[in-house]
Scaffold this motif. Structure first.
Motif, PDB file in Angstrom:
ATOM      1  N   UNK A 126       0.822  -1.203   0.000  1.00 41.13           N
ATOM      2  CA  UNK A 126       0.000   0.000   0.000  1.00 41.13           C
ATOM      3  C   UNK A 126       0.859   1.258   0.000  1.00 41.13           C
ATOM      4  N   UNK A 127       0.194   2.370  -0.322  1.00 38.14           N
ATOM      5  CA  UNK A 127       0.834   3.674  -0.203  1.00 38.14           C
ATOM      6  C   UNK A 127      -0.149   4.639   0.461  1.00 38.14           C
ATOM      7  N   UNK A 128       0.384   5.661   1.142  1.00 36.13           N
ATOM      8  CA  UNK A 128      -0.457   6.627   1.825  1.00 36.13           C
ATOM      9  C   UNK A 128      -1.208   7.492   0.813  1.00 36.13           C
ATOM     10  N   UNK A 129      -2.526   7.700   1.057  1.00 35.92           N
ATOM     11  CA  UNK A 129      -3.342   8.515   0.148  1.00 35.92           C
ATOM     12  C   UNK A 129      -4.140   9.575   0.898  1.00 35.92           C
ATOM     13  N   UNK A 130      -3.726   9.927   2.108  1.00 37.14           N
ATOM     14  CA  UNK A 130      -4.386  11.028   2.790  1.00 37.14           C
ATOM     15  C   UNK A 130      -4.929  10.667   4.159  1.00 37.14           C
ATOM     16  N   UNK A 131      -5.741  11.590   4.692  1.00 37.66           N
ATOM     17  CA  UNK A 131      -6.311  11.417   6.017  1.00 37.66           C
ATOM     18  C   UNK A 131      -7.333  10.288   6.026  1.00 37.66           C
ATOM     19  N   UNK A 132      -7.597   9.767   7.220  1.00 35.15           N
ATOM     20  CA  UNK A 132      -8.531   8.659   7.350  1.00 35.15           C
ATOM     21  C   UNK A 132      -9.952   9.084   6.998  1.00 35.15           C
ATOM     22  N   UNK A 133     -10.608   8.269   6.206  1.00 33.47           N
ATOM     23  CA  UNK A 133     -12.020   8.472   5.884  1.00 33.47           C
ATOM     24  C   UNK A 133     -12.902   7.467   6.624  1.00 33.47           C
ATOM     25  N   UNK A 134     -12.302   6.648   7.480  1.00 29.00           N
ATOM     26  CA  UNK A 134     -13.074   5.682   8.246  1.00 29.00           C
ATOM     27  C   UNK A 134     -13.720   4.605   7.404  1.00 29.00           C
ATOM     28  N   UNK A 135     -13.171   4.348   6.216  1.00 30.95           N
ATOM     29  CA  UNK A 135     -13.730   3.324   5.343  1.00 30.95           C
ATOM     30  C   UNK A 135     -14.977   3.759   4.602  1.00 30.95           C
ATOM     31  N   UNK A 136     -15.119   5.069   4.372  1.00 29.54           N
ATOM     32  CA  UNK A 136     -16.356   5.584   3.762  1.00 29.54           C
ATOM     33  C   UNK A 136     -16.226   5.924   2.284  1.00 29.54           C
ATOM     34  N   UNK A 137     -15.090   5.624   1.672  1.00 33.95           N
ATOM     35  CA  UNK A 137     -14.883   6.035   0.283  1.00 33.95           C
ATOM     36  C   UNK A 137     -15.894   5.417  -0.686  1.00 33.95           C
ATOM     37  N   UNK A 138     -16.453   4.267  -0.343  1.00 35.53           N
ATOM     38  CA  UNK A 138     -17.418   3.619  -1.239  1.00 35.53           C
ATOM     39  C   UNK A 138     -18.864   3.868  -0.814  1.00 35.53           C
ATOM     40  N   UNK A 139     -19.075   4.687   0.213  1.00 42.22           N
ATOM     41  CA  UNK A 139     -20.439   4.936   0.666  1.00 42.22           C
ATOM     42  C   UNK A 139     -21.244   5.638  -0.419  1.00 42.22           C
ATOM     43  N   UNK A 140     -22.483   5.198  -0.611  1.00 43.71           N
ATOM     44  CA  UNK A 140     -23.350   5.834  -1.582  1.00 43.71           C
ATOM     45  C   UNK A 140     -23.077   5.445  -3.016  1.00 43.71           C
ATOM     46  N   UNK A 141     -22.212   4.454  -3.240  1.00 39.52           N
ATOM     47  CA  UNK A 141     -21.896   4.039  -4.611  1.00 39.52           C
ATOM     48  C   UNK A 141     -20.989   5.037  -5.300  1.00 39.52           C
ATOM     49  N   UNK A 142     -20.790   4.835  -6.592  1.00 37.48           N
ATOM     50  CA  UNK A 142     -20.005   5.772  -7.378  1.00 37.48           C
ATOM     51  C   UNK A 142     -18.512   5.557  -7.354  1.00 37.48           C
ATOM     52  N   UNK A 143     -18.052   4.451  -6.749  1.00 42.28           N
ATOM     53  CA  UNK A 143     -16.629   4.137  -6.767  1.00 42.28           C
ATOM     54  C   UNK A 143     -16.314   3.545  -8.137  1.00 42.28           C
ATOM     55  N   UNK A 144     -15.570   4.294  -8.942  1.00 38.09           N
ATOM     56  CA  UNK A 144     -15.350   3.889 -10.330  1.00 38.09           C
ATOM     57  C   UNK A 144     -13.903   3.488 -10.550  1.00 38.09           C
ATOM     58  N   UNK A 145     -13.688   2.842 -11.705  1.00 42.84           N
ATOM     59  CA  UNK A 145     -12.372   2.309 -12.014  1.00 42.84           C
ATOM     60  C   UNK A 145     -11.285   3.361 -12.064  1.00 42.84           C
ATOM     61  N   UNK A 146     -11.602   4.539 -12.590  1.00 46.87           N
ATOM     62  CA  UNK A 146     -10.581   5.591 -12.697  1.00 46.87           C
ATOM     63  C   UNK A 146     -10.129   6.053 -11.316  1.00 46.87           C
ATOM     64  N   UNK A 147     -11.093   6.253 -10.407  1.00 47.98           N
ATOM     65  CA  UNK A 147     -10.744   6.699  -9.061  1.00 47.98           C
ATOM     66  C   UNK A 147      -9.878   5.661  -8.353  1.00 47.98           C
ATOM     67  N   UNK A 148     -10.281   4.402  -8.467  1.00 47.16           N
ATOM     68  CA  UNK A 148      -9.538   3.333  -7.808  1.00 47.16           C
ATOM     69  C   UNK A 148      -8.127   3.218  -8.384  1.00 47.16           C
ATOM     70  N   UNK A 149      -8.010   3.346  -9.708  1.00 50.71           N
ATOM     71  CA  UNK A 149      -6.691   3.258 -10.342  1.00 50.71           C
ATOM     72  C   UNK A 149      -5.781   4.392  -9.859  1.00 50.71           C
ATOM     73  N   UNK A 150      -6.343   5.603  -9.754  1.00 48.10           N
ATOM     74  CA  UNK A 150      -5.545   6.740  -9.310  1.00 48.10           C
ATOM     75  C   UNK A 150      -5.070   6.550  -7.870  1.00 48.10           C
ATOM     76  N   UNK A 151      -5.898   5.910  -7.049  1.00 51.04           N
ATOM     77  CA  UNK A 151      -5.528   5.687  -5.659  1.00 51.04           C
ATOM     78  C   UNK A 151      -4.547   4.527  -5.499  1.00 51.04           C
ATOM     79  N   UNK A 152      -4.841   3.410  -6.142  1.00 47.01           N
ATOM     80  CA  UNK A 152      -4.084   2.173  -5.913  1.00 47.01           C
ATOM     81  C   UNK A 152      -2.850   2.040  -6.801  1.00 47.01           C
ATOM     82  N   UNK A 153      -2.867   2.651  -7.993  1.00 45.10           N
ATOM     83  CA  UNK A 153      -1.744   2.538  -8.910  1.00 45.10           C
ATOM     84  C   UNK A 153      -1.644   1.162  -9.540  1.00 45.10           C
ATOM     85  N   UNK A 154      -0.557   0.937 -10.275  1.00 44.38           N
ATOM     86  CA  UNK A 154      -0.331  -0.337 -10.942  1.00 44.38           C
ATOM     87  C   UNK A 154       0.346  -1.327  -9.992  1.00 44.38           C
TER      88      UNK A 154
END
Length: 299
Positions: free
Chosen positions: A184-212
């Protein structure tokens, strides 16, 4: 996994903490191999990366079929890792870890990704850490032990090694179950696991966060198995050499008996020309970890 050693500032930001009354503590040399100052400020933050699972013998395990789109199975392309978003928050002396594991998708599915959520709470009294490592023990249902080991790298990266510890009856040394390794790599302050709340978690966002992943889980990095290591004088040798499982991600696990009837479990991670070793020791009854000892070995 080859990575530069972390700076003290990076380690202080990312390492897990052992807290006693809000003070900065020093873990005695007998517990760590070298005297290390523990940061008493609770760690918090989000990390993103990739997780892969290995069998107790070290074989890479594919993602279970029920998580994989049928077309990938038909093409004979089962994935061997998942993207993961991790949030660490400390409340009232407890480390709350929340994971969002992103499920494989194809076509339009990448615009609204399915996820699996996992959570684990660990009392900080069960966490031991140094400048560039952390070891946490917790219990699973049925009093099974669960070991989580974190190795900190440079530029906010970390490698987590997690597995249940199987404790057979009759004085047999404990051994690991399936092993999960997360880079893993650091991507900012804690969101408490809420990044996927309400749907809308898309491939581009995940790729930008997780990398290759760059194939790190299948042996494209130096795993240290072909290296002769200069063993530290701090390391008490296991009887008959113990049993070692090498994973193709720069990680290895050894377990076995120590003189006097106690047991040990070592978790190692390659760090450039060195590898960090974290040993947990257990008494003959295997009820509780009696000591955590860390040292470095050089090529």
């Amino acid at each position: 996994m080859i990575r530069p050693r972390p700076s003290s500032a990076t380690a202080a930001l990312l390492s897990l903490a052992l807290i006693r009354g809000g003070r900065t503590l020093s873990i005695p040399a007998a517990a760590t191999g070298t005297r290390r100052v523990v940061n008493a400020n609770p760690p918090q933050g989000d990390h993103a990366g990739h997780v892969a699972k290995f069998s107790p013998s070290g074989s890479l395990l594919p993602i279970p079929d029920h998580y994989v789109p049928e077309v990938l199975l038909e093409w004979g392309q089962p994935p061997y890792h998942l993207e993961v978003l991790t949030s660490d928050t400390v409340r009232n002396g407890v480390l709350e870890r929340r994971e969002i594991r992103v499920l494989p998708a194809v076509g339009c599915g990448v615009d609204n990704l399915g996820v699996e959520r996992k959570g684990r709470d660990v009392d900080l009294s069960d966490v031991t850490c140094g400048e560039s490592w952390a070891a946490a023990d917790s219990l699973l249902p049925g009093d099974r032990k669960y070991l989580s080991t974190t190795f900190l790298g440079g530029a906010g990266t970390r490698t987590r090694v997690d597995f249940p510890l199987r404790v057979p009856p009759g004085g047999v040394p404990p051994s690991p179950g399936d092993v999960e390794v997360t880079l893993e790599r650091s991507v900012g302050d804690s969101t408490g696991g809420s990044r996927a709340d309400g749907g809308g978690l898309d491939g581009r966002t995940v790729y930008e966060l997780c990398g290759k992943p760059n194939g790190w889980w299948n042996g494209s990095n130096d795993d240290g198995t072909e290296t002769k290591w200069e063993i530290s004088a701090d390391a008490e040798e296991m009887e008959s050499g113990g049993t070692t499982v090498n994973l193709p991600v720069g990680v290895s696990i050894s377990y076995g008996s120590l003189p006097g009837g106690s047991y040990a479990v070592d978790v190692r991670c390659v760090e450039g020309e060195e590898r960090s070793v974290i040993r947990r020791s257990y008494g003959p009854d295997l009820e509780k970890c009696t000591n955590v000892h860390q040292w470095m070995e050089r090529r």
